[in-house]
Write a protein that holds these residues in place. Sequence first.
Motif, PDB file in Angstrom:
ATOM      1  N   PHE A  22       0.759  -1.039  -0.057  1.00 14.78           N
ATOM      2  CA  PHE A  22      -0.136  -0.211  -0.135  1.00 14.78           C
ATOM      3  C   PHE A  22       0.929   1.324  -0.179  1.00 14.78           C
ATOM      4  O   PHE A  22       1.989   1.210   0.521  1.00 14.78           O
ATOM      5  CB  PHE A  22      -0.757   0.069   1.189  1.00 14.78           C
ATOM      6  N   TYR A  81      -6.914  -0.516   6.463  1.00 15.33           N
ATOM      7  CA  TYR A  81      -6.076  -1.449   5.854  1.00 15.33           C
ATOM      8  C   TYR A  81      -6.486  -2.856   6.824  1.00 15.33           C
ATOM      9  O   TYR A  81      -5.775  -3.821   6.172  1.00 15.33           O
ATOM     10  CB  TYR A  81      -4.478  -1.059   6.356  1.00 15.33           C
ATOM     11  N   GLU A 231      -5.756   4.154  -2.059  1.00 12.74           N
ATOM     12  CA  GLU A 231      -5.465   2.836  -1.995  1.00 12.74           C
ATOM     13  C   GLU A 231      -6.241   1.974  -2.955  1.00 12.74           C
ATOM     14  O   GLU A 231      -5.906   0.881  -3.020  1.00 12.74           O
ATOM     15  CB  GLU A 231      -5.342   2.111  -0.519  1.00 12.74           C
TER      16      GLU A 231
END
Length: 249
Positions: A22, A81, A231
């Motif tokens: 990422f 995440y 992302e």
Amino acid sequence: MGDRHTVSLQAVDAKAIGARPFRFYDLVMVAFVVVLLLSNVVGAEKRSVIDLPVIGPWPFGAGILFFPISYVIDDILTEVYGYARARRVIWAGFAALAFMAVMEWTVVHLPVADGWTGQAAYERVFGGGWRIILASLCAFWAGDFLNSLVLAKMKIWTRGRWLWTRTIGSTIVGEGADSLIFYPLAFYGLADWPVAALGQVMISQFVLKVGWEVVLTPVTYAVVGWLKRAEGVDVYDRGTDFSPFHVGV
């Protein structure tokens, strides 16, 4: 509050992205560890007071001004995440706190050069003792893992809606555990921390920490939305191993 920033994103299970790199994960990790270390060094021990209307003087720990930011970053990590990557950051923070404690103890106990008069002040600031070190480590570990776990679970339950409910809800659980562990373990029985004052500080810390989360909710929304778009994914922890001792992603 809505969650319009998730509409055009690819919703994926955490396992499906594997070890995918990422763009901003490392930067968020650094921000978390920096805030965590500085808030424990600068304000953990100082007891301040504010004069509230009707209530009168009310003590609070000075660390409250900045430590809750680490919980906001933990929320962002887990929301963007996933729990597994947040877990790695929490362990990184734990290791950094442990190393900081070893470094503080080592430097405080080094022999003092002739003519240097700062040892007493140095010991006062950095020689907090084993109780504060142990309390900080235990409270951080339990509080942050609970915060991340609750947020990840709530994201599944709410199907990604109502971000504010899980950021605030997870903070109530995590910060509650943090305050309940840290203050009694660090200060109970000390002469300058009477039981009444300890209870007041614990309550005020909890209320103020949760209050900070509420105040910073628009900031959390903005950062989460921007990171998700950058992302390109919206991670859900379906099928994730939630054990705090499993460090894989």
